[in-house]
Design an enzyme around this catalytic site. Structure first.
Site, short mmCIF file in Angstrom:
data_model
loop_
_atom_site.label_atom_id
_atom_site.label_comp_id
_atom_site.label_asym_id
_atom_site.label_seq_id
_atom_site.Cartn_x
_atom_site.Cartn_y
_atom_site.Cartn_z
N HIS A 372 50.10 38.82 42.96
CA HIS A 372 48.41 38.31 42.58
C HIS A 372 47.58 39.32 42.04
O HIS A 372 46.58 39.20 41.51
CB HIS A 372 47.77 38.32 44.18
N ARG A 373 48.24 40.63 41.57
CA ARG A 373 47.69 41.48 40.49
C ARG A 373 47.69 40.91 39.04
O ARG A 373 46.84 40.98 38.25
CB ARG A 373 48.17 42.87 40.44
#
Length: 399
Positions: A372-373
């Site tokens: 998700h980064r």
């Protein structure tokens, strides 16, 4: 409010309701001062007609608490009330507001404190879930139940050690298991995983696959039959070209994204109860038959334990295939430094609505885990939707 030797106290509980029948010495309210909490008993028997206070109010001696209709003639009421208050105050001093070893104040009503005394439970060991961390009845009950469970487990463990009924055996992890386990653990704790689930109708694809295999079964130049996994690998390669962010990695300091100009797909496989992730190189430049031959060759090398480092490195995306075993969905762990992984489960026949009727369809579950980064939810949804679209009708692959 009677004189309890404290200038001002806070109301923390109201124990009766309007129109409720009460008895002499029945608890009406619970108050809390700086170092004690106390239940105020009723000096009369009767019916509560009006309550003048609410929880959180500060009251003093002679403050009006509530109005009641008194039952008949009451004898020795004042003396009984005084005796009960003295008894409560004496017990409160015995309990002490500070009951923990760290001398931390414990918030608990007299009812809760009496319950703890009856059950022989130290309030300092109980975690309060009420306002100001006040210990409630249910906290005492939960602590009591946990003690029972722990005692049961301890007794079972002792019993198991005393008998030969429950025997155990220690198995040493292989060097490969240790290496893979350490990598998976690091990936799980260092990467913020999110998993997107979907399912796709592969009925048309399966018919095409069977037709292709039937036509090639007499062709000696073809080594084997094509599996659904090969089509999935080819489709994923196409999707990676359309969404290059999934074919990337983060720099060591997590400040830059490295977009890879090659598409190498690792395939997580189980061989003799050991996990291998051989990598197919330049997948986007090979056709389905070439990929099938290469995967069969590399699987055979894995079974013979002849894979070398070059066979399992330089991957840019991974597919974890559990379709041959079973199950529906799962959350695969990303193979760092990659930023995504696709999980494949077992395809099953399910009823599918076509707008007019339910028809049997071969449904394949997909599980896409992503970092998700690097990847947001909208991109992940578009990526897995494209994969589903291509697998549902392979003709889209040439568009």
């Amino acid at each position: 409010m009677p004189d309890i030797g404290v200038d001002e106290v806070e109301i923390i509980e109201i124990l009766v309701n309007v129109d409720e029948k009460i008895q002499i010495e029945q608890g009406l309210i619970t108050v809390e001062g700086e170092k004690t909490s106390m239940e105020i008993p009723s000096p009369i028997s009767g019916v509560v007609k009006k309550i003048y206070i609410k929880i959180g109010d500060k009251i003093k001696t002679s403050s009006i608490i509530m109005m009641c209709n008194v039952d008949g003639h009451q004898n020795n009421i004042e003396q009984k009330s005084k005796n009960l208050l003295k008894k409560e105050s004496k017990q409160l001093k015995k309990d002490s507001f500070f009951q923990s070893e760290q001398n931390i104040p414990i918030h608990a009503t007299p009812v809760v404190r009496r319950l703890a005394r009856i059950l022989n439970i130290k309030l300092g060991n109980v975690i309060g879930t009420g306002p100001k961390n006040r210990i409630l009845k249910q906290d005492i009950e939960l602590y009591k139940n946990n003690l029972k469970v722990n005692t049961l487990l301890k007794n079972n463990a002792i019993h198991a050690n005393d008998t030969k009924t429950f025997q155990t055996e220690k198995i040493e992890l292989s060097s490969l298991q240790k290496s893979v386990g350490n990598n998976l653990h690091q990936n799980w704790i260092n990467i913020p995983h999110v998993t997107q689930f979907d399912e796709v109708d592969i009925t048309i694809l399966e018919k095409f696959r069977q037709k292709y295999n039937d036509e090639k079964k007499n062709d000696k130049s073809v080594n084997s039959r094509i599996t659904i996994l090969i089509f999935i690998i080819k489709v994923v390669a196409y999707a990676l070209e359309k969404f290059p962010i999934f074919n990337s990695s983060l720099t060591a300091n997590n400040t830059q994204i490295i977009l890879k100009k090659y598409i190498n797909i690792g395939v997580a496989i189980d061989v003799n109860n050991e996990l291998f992730v051989p990598v197919l190189k330049n997948v986007n430049k090979k056709n389905v038959q070439q990929l099938s031959d290469e995967l069969i060759y590399i699987l055979e090398r894995a079974r013979q334990k002849k894979l070398n480092t070059s066979d399992m490195t330089k991957g840019s995306f991974t597919i974890s295939n559990l379709g041959g075993i079973g199950g529906s969905w799962f959350s695969p762990i990303i193979n760092a430094p990659e930023v995504a992984i696709l999980g494949i489960s077992k395809a099953k026949i399910k009823p599918l609505w076509n707008g007019k009727e339910f028809l049997p369809a071969l449904i394949l579950p997909l599980s896409l885990s992503y970092d998700h980064r690097v990847i947001n939810g909208a991109e992940a949804a578009r990526f897995i939707t494209l994969i589903s679209k291509l697998l549902s009708d392979i003709h889209f692959l040439i568009m």
